[in-house]
Structures are given as C-alpha cells and as structure tokens.
Motif scaffolding. Structure first.
Motif, PDB file in Angstrom:
ATOM      1  N   LEU A  47       0.836  -1.213   0.000  1.00 38.48           N
ATOM      2  CA  LEU A  47       0.000   0.000   0.000  1.00 38.48           C
ATOM      3  C   LEU A  47       0.865   1.256   0.000  1.00 38.48           C
ATOM      4  N   LYS A  48       1.916   1.262   0.816  1.00 40.48           N
ATOM      5  CA  LYS A  48       2.813   2.423   0.874  1.00 40.48           C
ATOM      6  C   LYS A  48       3.529   2.615  -0.455  1.00 40.48           C
ATOM      7  N   ARG A  49       3.903   1.514  -1.093  1.00 42.28           N
ATOM      8  CA  ARG A  49       4.570   1.595  -2.391  1.00 42.28           C
ATOM      9  C   ARG A  49       3.627   2.186  -3.449  1.00 42.28           C
ATOM     10  N   LEU A  50       2.350   1.803  -3.386  1.00 42.37           N
ATOM     11  CA  LEU A  50       1.372   2.268  -4.371  1.00 42.37           C
ATOM     12  C   LEU A  50       0.863   3.680  -4.078  1.00 42.37           C
ATOM     13  N   ASN A  51       1.019   4.138  -2.834  1.00 45.34           N
ATOM     14  CA  ASN A  51       0.532   5.454  -2.417  1.00 45.34           C
ATOM     15  C   ASN A  51       1.655   6.226  -1.717  1.00 45.34           C
ATOM     16  N   PRO A  52       2.724   6.550  -2.451  1.00 44.84           N
ATOM     17  CA  PRO A  52       3.909   7.118  -1.799  1.00 44.84           C
ATOM     18  C   PRO A  52       3.671   8.472  -1.125  1.00 44.84           C
ATOM     19  N   GLY A  53       2.682   9.233  -1.573  1.00 44.45           N
ATOM     20  CA  GLY A  53       2.472  10.551  -0.993  1.00 44.45           C
ATOM     21  C   GLY A  53       1.560  10.563   0.221  1.00 44.45           C
ATOM     22  N   SER A  54       0.917   9.453   0.508  1.00 45.37           N
ATOM     23  CA  SER A  54      -0.063   9.412   1.602  1.00 45.37           C
ATOM     24  C   SER A  54       0.614   9.332   2.961  1.00 45.37           C
ATOM     25  N   LYS A  55       0.133  10.182   3.886  1.00 43.78           N
ATOM     26  CA  LYS A  55       0.680  10.168   5.236  1.00 43.78           C
ATOM     27  C   LYS A  55       0.104   9.008   6.050  1.00 43.78           C
ATOM     28  N   SER A  56      -1.186   8.721   5.844  1.00 45.85           N
ATOM     29  CA  SER A  56      -1.791   7.571   6.519  1.00 45.85           C
ATOM     30  C   SER A  56      -2.660   6.831   5.513  1.00 45.85           C
ATOM     31  N   ILE A  57      -2.678   5.532   5.646  1.00 48.58           N
ATOM     32  CA  ILE A  57      -3.428   4.689   4.728  1.00 48.58           C
ATOM     33  C   ILE A  57      -4.330   3.794   5.566  1.00 48.58           C
ATOM     34  N   THR A  58      -5.599   3.764   5.207  1.00 45.85           N
ATOM     35  CA  THR A  58      -6.521   2.874   5.907  1.00 45.85           C
ATOM     36  C   THR A  58      -6.961   1.772   4.954  1.00 45.85           C
ATOM     37  N   TYR A  59      -7.330   0.635   5.531  1.00 45.98           N
ATOM     38  CA  TYR A  59      -7.812  -0.480   4.724  1.00 45.98           C
ATOM     39  C   TYR A  59      -8.727  -1.337   5.584  1.00 45.98           C
ATOM     40  N   ASP A  60      -9.495  -2.195   4.929  1.00 41.00           N
ATOM     41  CA  ASP A  60     -10.338  -3.119   5.679  1.00 41.00           C
ATOM     42  C   ASP A  60     -10.023  -4.551   5.242  1.00 41.00           C
ATOM     43  N   ILE A  61     -10.699  -5.494   5.855  1.00 43.24           N
ATOM     44  CA  ILE A  61     -10.381  -6.901   5.604  1.00 43.24           C
ATOM     45  C   ILE A  61     -10.632  -7.283   4.145  1.00 43.24           C
ATOM     46  N   ALA A  62     -11.624  -6.664   3.500  1.00 47.08           N
ATOM     47  CA  ALA A  62     -11.881  -6.970   2.086  1.00 47.08           C
ATOM     48  C   ALA A  62     -10.675  -6.585   1.229  1.00 47.08           C
ATOM     49  N   ASP A  63     -10.008  -5.484   1.581  1.00 48.18           N
ATOM     50  CA  ASP A  63      -8.804  -5.060   0.857  1.00 48.18           C
ATOM     51  C   ASP A  63      -7.686  -6.086   1.027  1.00 48.18           C
ATOM     52  N   VAL A  64      -7.527  -6.586   2.253  1.00 50.70           N
ATOM     53  CA  VAL A  64      -6.486  -7.583   2.523  1.00 50.70           C
ATOM     54  C   VAL A  64      -6.787  -8.858   1.750  1.00 50.70           C
ATOM     55  N   HIS A  65      -8.053  -9.277   1.765  1.00 51.23           N
ATOM     56  CA  HIS A  65      -8.439 -10.484   1.020  1.00 51.23           C
ATOM     57  C   HIS A  65      -8.178 -10.310  -0.474  1.00 51.23           C
ATOM     58  N   GLY A  66      -8.463  -9.113  -0.995  1.00 51.44           N
ATOM     59  CA  GLY A  66      -8.187  -8.833  -2.405  1.00 51.44           C
ATOM     60  C   GLY A  66      -6.701  -8.947  -2.711  1.00 51.44           C
ATOM     61  N   TYR A  67      -5.873  -8.469  -1.795  1.00 52.61           N
ATOM     62  CA  TYR A  67      -4.426  -8.577  -1.977  1.00 52.61           C
ATOM     63  C   TYR A  67      -3.997 -10.048  -2.000  1.00 52.61           C
ATOM     64  N   LEU A  68      -4.518 -10.844  -1.069  1.00 53.98           N
ATOM     65  CA  LEU A  68      -4.176 -12.277  -1.049  1.00 53.98           C
ATOM     66  C   LEU A  68      -4.609 -12.947  -2.343  1.00 53.98           C
ATOM     67  N   ASP A  69      -5.769 -12.548  -2.865  1.00 54.86           N
ATOM     68  CA  ASP A  69      -6.271 -13.150  -4.107  1.00 54.86           C
ATOM     69  C   ASP A  69      -5.375 -12.843  -5.294  1.00 54.86           C
ATOM     70  N   GLN A  70      -4.724 -11.675  -5.289  1.00 53.09           N
ATOM     71  CA  GLN A  70      -3.885 -11.342  -6.447  1.00 53.09           C
ATOM     72  C   GLN A  70      -2.474 -11.938  -6.347  1.00 53.09           C
ATOM     73  N   LEU A  71      -2.114 -12.479  -5.182  1.00 52.99           N
ATOM     74  CA  LEU A  71      -0.844 -13.210  -5.094  1.00 52.99           C
ATOM     75  C   LEU A  71      -0.976 -14.501  -5.886  1.00 52.99           C
ATOM     76  N   SER A  72       0.089 -14.930  -6.550  1.00 47.84           N
ATOM     77  CA  SER A  72       0.008 -16.183  -7.300  1.00 47.84           C
ATOM     78  C   SER A  72      -0.302 -17.362  -6.386  1.00 47.84           C
ATOM     79  N   ASP A  73       0.276 -17.361  -5.197  1.00 47.70           N
ATOM     80  CA  ASP A  73      -0.035 -18.412  -4.230  1.00 47.70           C
ATOM     81  C   ASP A  73       0.371 -17.955  -2.838  1.00 47.70           C
TER      82      ASP A  73
END
Length: 110
Positions: free
Chosen positions: A46-72
């Motif tokens: 998230l920090k890599r994708l949003n380098p200018g953001s001072k704080s980044i919020t996310y929820d469990i659906a975002d984390v699940h989406g990240y796991l889904d895009q990992l190859s394994d």
C-alpha cells in the motif's frame, strides 16, 4: 483442532507473482506472527502504491483482495498431536486474518 495452538511453529509460503523466482518462505514461532507478517507485506505494498499518503486505511476486504492477487499463499502449521505440519490454504488464511484483526481490535479497545 487439538494440538493446534496459536504458538505452533508456522511456515508461510508466498509466491508474489507468476515468476517461480518470486517464491519464498518465512518461518515463525506462532500463527499470530505469521499473520502479522502477511499484514505487513500488504501494508508495504500500500505504501509503495501510495507514496504521498501520510496515513493509509484499509479493511479486511482489501487484505483479502491482496491475497487473491498473489500467485499463491499458504502455510504449514505444526500440530503437536500429529507430530507433523498441517497444510493451510488461502481460504483458511483469510478466515484467520479476520479473527486476528478482530482480536487486535478488542485488545486495542481495552
């Protein structure tokens, strides 16, 4: 889940993309440490994708989406009653992440 304590030795297996060279493993003294690591790699992304953001919020659906895009992603968790490692796949990890984050929120609320 007899023999399965949170502090069972856990090996996290991650393949970040389709390249076999992106495969790696990390071992932890307990499940909660492995889950913290998974959240940490998501937060770094998230920090890599949003380098200018001072704080980044996310929820469990975002984390699940990240796991889904990992190859394994999977883990092996030591079961002392079996004397062996039990394989855990992505759906189990997602479920454990929900429980882990809920537990952290409860601890923060105390």
């Amino acid at each position: 889940e007899e023999g399965m304590a949170d502090e069972s030795h856990t090996i996290l297996l991650v393949q970040y993309n389709v390249q076999l060279g992106s495969r790696c493993y990390h071992d932890f003294e307990g499940r909660s440490l492995a889950l913290d690591y998974l959240l940490g790699i998501y937060e770094k992304e998230l920090k890599r994708l949003n380098p200018g953001s001072k704080s980044i919020t996310y929820d469990i659906a975002d984390v699940h989406g990240y796991l889904d895009q990992l190859s394994d992603v999977a883990c092996l968790e030591f079961d002392s009653s079996l004397g062996a490692y039990v394989p855990r796949r992505k759906p189990w990890l997602k479920d454990q992440l929900i429980k882990h984050l809920q537990q952290q929120a409860e601890e923060d609320g105390e």
